[in-house]
Scaffold this active site. Structure first.
Site, PDB file in Angstrom:
ATOM      1  N   SER A 191       0.829  -1.215   0.000  1.00 32.58           N
ATOM      2  CA  SER A 191       0.000   0.000   0.000  1.00 32.58           C
ATOM      3  C   SER A 191       0.856   1.256   0.000  1.00 32.58           C
ATOM      4  O   SER A 191       2.019   1.212   0.438  1.00 32.58           O
ATOM      5  CB  SER A 191      -0.868   0.015   1.265  1.00 32.58           C
ATOM      6  OG  SER A 191      -1.508   1.264   1.424  1.00 32.58           O
ATOM      7  N   TYR A 204      -1.811  -0.635  10.770  1.00 33.90           N
ATOM      8  CA  TYR A 204      -1.931  -1.101   9.378  1.00 33.90           C
ATOM      9  C   TYR A 204      -0.708  -0.699   8.550  1.00 33.90           C
ATOM     10  O   TYR A 204      -0.159  -1.503   7.791  1.00 33.90           O
ATOM     11  CB  TYR A 204      -3.203  -0.517   8.771  1.00 33.90           C
ATOM     12  CG  TYR A 204      -3.394  -0.791   7.301  1.00 33.90           C
ATOM     13  CD1 TYR A 204      -3.908  -2.007   6.853  1.00 33.90           C
ATOM     14  CD2 TYR A 204      -3.077   0.174   6.337  1.00 33.90           C
ATOM     15  CE1 TYR A 204      -4.094  -2.256   5.492  1.00 33.90           C
ATOM     16  CE2 TYR A 204      -3.260  -0.062   4.983  1.00 33.90           C
ATOM     17  CZ  TYR A 204      -3.768  -1.276   4.562  1.00 33.90           C
ATOM     18  OH  TYR A 204      -3.956  -1.512   3.216  1.00 33.90           O
TER      19      TYR A 204
HETATM   20  P1  NAD Z   1     -11.486  -6.125   0.407  1.00 35.40           P
HETATM   21  O1  NAD Z   1     -12.210  -5.938   1.669  1.00 35.40           O
HETATM   22  O2  NAD Z   1     -12.255  -6.307  -0.831  1.00 35.40           O
HETATM   23  O3  NAD Z   1     -10.472  -7.349   0.497  1.00 35.40           O
HETATM   24  C1  NAD Z   1      -9.828  -7.728   1.677  1.00 35.40           C
HETATM   25  C2  NAD Z   1     -10.135  -9.202   1.878  1.00 35.40           C
HETATM   26  O4  NAD Z   1      -9.325  -9.698   2.932  1.00 35.40           O
HETATM   27  C3  NAD Z   1     -11.563  -9.518   2.259  1.00 35.40           C
HETATM   28  O5  NAD Z   1     -12.371  -9.695   1.129  1.00 35.40           O
HETATM   29  C4  NAD Z   1     -11.416 -10.796   3.063  1.00 35.40           C
HETATM   30  O6  NAD Z   1     -11.781 -11.909   2.286  1.00 35.40           O
HETATM   31  C5  NAD Z   1      -9.935 -10.881   3.363  1.00 35.40           C
HETATM   32  N1  NAD Z   1      -9.695 -11.091   4.794  1.00 35.40           N
HETATM   33  C6  NAD Z   1      -9.607 -10.159   5.767  1.00 35.40           C
HETATM   34  N2  NAD Z   1      -9.390 -10.779   6.949  1.00 35.40           N
HETATM   35  C7  NAD Z   1      -9.354 -12.110   6.697  1.00 35.40           C
HETATM   36  C8  NAD Z   1      -9.154 -13.269   7.502  1.00 35.40           C
HETATM   37  N3  NAD Z   1      -8.935 -13.180   8.827  1.00 35.40           N
HETATM   38  N4  NAD Z   1      -9.195 -14.476   6.903  1.00 35.40           N
HETATM   39  C9  NAD Z   1      -9.397 -14.591   5.581  1.00 35.40           C
HETATM   40  N5  NAD Z   1      -9.568 -13.533   4.763  1.00 35.40           N
HETATM   41  C10 NAD Z   1      -9.537 -12.314   5.317  1.00 35.40           C
HETATM   42  O7  NAD Z   1     -10.497  -4.863   0.286  1.00 35.40           O
HETATM   43  P2  NAD Z   1      -9.262  -4.545  -0.682  1.00 35.40           P
HETATM   44  O8  NAD Z   1      -9.065  -3.092  -0.524  1.00 35.40           O
HETATM   45  O9  NAD Z   1      -9.443  -5.128  -2.005  1.00 35.40           O
HETATM   46  O10 NAD Z   1      -8.051  -5.250   0.062  1.00 35.40           O
HETATM   47  C11 NAD Z   1      -7.134  -6.093  -0.579  1.00 35.40           C
HETATM   48  C12 NAD Z   1      -5.719  -5.682  -0.238  1.00 35.40           C
HETATM   49  O11 NAD Z   1      -5.479  -4.385  -0.745  1.00 35.40           O
HETATM   50  C13 NAD Z   1      -5.405  -5.618   1.246  1.00 35.40           C
HETATM   51  O12 NAD Z   1      -4.155  -6.235   1.499  1.00 35.40           O
HETATM   52  C14 NAD Z   1      -5.282  -4.131   1.523  1.00 35.40           C
HETATM   53  O13 NAD Z   1      -4.385  -3.871   2.561  1.00 35.40           O
HETATM   54  C15 NAD Z   1      -4.753  -3.647   0.187  1.00 35.40           C
HETATM   55  N6  NAD Z   1      -4.917  -2.218  -0.079  1.00 35.40           N
HETATM   56  C16 NAD Z   1      -6.169  -1.673  -0.213  1.00 35.40           C
HETATM   57  C17 NAD Z   1      -6.301  -0.321  -0.470  1.00 35.40           C
HETATM   58  C18 NAD Z   1      -7.633   0.340  -0.630  1.00 35.40           C
HETATM   59  O14 NAD Z   1      -7.694   1.567  -0.628  1.00 35.40           O
HETATM   60  N7  NAD Z   1      -8.720  -0.383  -0.744  1.00 35.40           N
HETATM   61  C19 NAD Z   1      -5.154   0.469  -0.611  1.00 35.40           C
HETATM   62  C20 NAD Z   1      -3.902  -0.116  -0.477  1.00 35.40           C
HETATM   63  C21 NAD Z   1      -3.800  -1.467  -0.216  1.00 35.40           C
END
Ligand code: NAD
Ligand code: MG
Length: 299
Positions: A191, A204
């Site tokens: 991120s 985080y």
């Molecule tokens: P999202 O909520 O769609 O995906 C995150 C997923 O993590 C969930 O769908 C869930 O299935 C899984 N998860 C969380 N805790 C869990 C557990 N204990 N066991 C199994 N699965 C678990 O959101 P996203 O934004 O697509 O996140 C995906 C990645 O992107 C993450 O690593 C997040 O840190 C990263 N990210 C997101 C953003 C943003 O702005 N959305 C920015 C930078 C990085």
């Protein structure tokens, strides 16, 4: 309907919904299907061209958001895909399995909690058994809970964030290693928070910096085996993570406005990077972090 590549120029400023977004909250882990506007994971736009034909991919957090965009793209590029998610996300996951099958590939839904070491090991076993091997591992699942003050972060919450974002990729990768042959790839989702952390994401941000170090270190261990390890570094992306405590609720309407493109990114805007890093075309990329952050942060 056959999906065809769009050839017209697309203005990134106008391509997707802009702030203000409707105020909304869901309880963790949230569902993409209940977000307003619905996130774009490439369902109606991603066009594949056999760049991953015959590959076998495991994607954690593949039910929604960035992981779902990768799952759809991988399937349309010819890969079979296993996704992991939490049991509460079954309906989102089943939509993804249907999309994978619609692309003519095999999709496997493997629910379970990756904060549990035994489950992580079992997840890899189930994925390898179902897929008949493994050559793309995407450690993408994540937990993000915003907190104004370090004083308000409970040890339980700190631990859950560390377990999900740091321990689980370690457990899953360690279990997967014996199955990965030369040419296989590992991709981590880090991120902008790793490079330019917000005050409200103290715990985080540390995990996302750990994800960068995971890529930099592991790529050095695995380079000589022909296994590439890279990371994707998103900026503010419209996903369930953000409306389940990832941001303070009052910040949701303006989410992404501070980026140079003045809006949140959509998961679909990251799919091409996940494909490039997994494909043979990315064969000289290892130990790299690829950004898509609307002009924010590093790299
Ligand atoms: P999202 O909520 O769609 O995906 C995150 C997923 O993590 C969930 O769908 C869930 O299935 C899984 N998860 C969380 N805790 C869990 C557990 N204990 N066991 C199994 N699965 C678990 O959101 P996203 O934004 O697509 O996140 C995906 C990645 O992107 C993450 O690593 C997040 O840190 C990263 N990210 C997101 C953003 C943003 O702005 N959305 C920015 C930078 C990085
Ligand atoms: Mg989800």
């Amino acid at each position: 309907m056959e999906k065809t590549q769009k050839d017209a120029l697309e203005n990134p400023l106008e391509k997707y919904p802009k702030p203000p977004y409707p105020k909304q909250q869901q309880s963790f882990p949230g569902l993409a299907s209940k977000m307003d506007p619905l996130p774009d994971h490439g369902e109606d736009s991603y066009v594949g061209s056999n760049r991953l034909r015959g590959r076998k991919a495991l994607i954690t957090g593949g039910d929604s958001g960035i992981g779902r965009a990768a799952a759809i793209a991988y399937a349309r590029e010819g890969a079979d895909v296993a996704i992991n998610y939490l049991p509460e996300e079954e309906s989102d996951a089943q939509e993804v399995i249907a999309l994978i099958e619609e692309a003519g590939q095999k999709g496997y839904a493997i629910p379970g909690d990756i904060t549990d070491e035994r489950f992580c090991e079992d997840l890899v076993k189930q994925a390898v058994k179902n897929l008949g091997g493994l050559d793309i591992l995407v450690n993408n699942a994540g937990r993000q809970q915003a907190s104004e003050s370090i004083a308000d972060i409970s040890s339980y919450s700190f631990d859950a964030t560390m377990k999900t974002n740091v321990y689980a990729p370690f457990w899953i990768t360690r279990a997967a290693l014996e199955h990965l042959k030369a040419g296989s790839v590992i991709i981590a989702t880090t991120s902008v928070q790793a490079y330019d952390p917000a005050g409200i994401l103290f715990d985080y941000a540390q995990t996302k910096a750990a994800n960068v170090a995971y890529v930099k270190s592991l790529s050095k261990q695995l380079g000589s085996k022909g296994i590439r390890v890279n990371g994707v570094s998103p900026g503010p992306i419209w996903t369930p993570l953000q409306i389940c405590g990832g941001q303070p609720p009052e910040a949701i309407p303006q989410f992404g406005e501070m980026s140079e493109l003045k809006r949140a990114g959509q998961p679909a805007e990251l799919a091409g990077i996940f494909v490039l890093l997994a494909s043979n075309e990315g064969s000289y990329a290892t130990g790299q972090i690829y950004g898509a952050a609307g002009g924010m942060g590093h790299p």
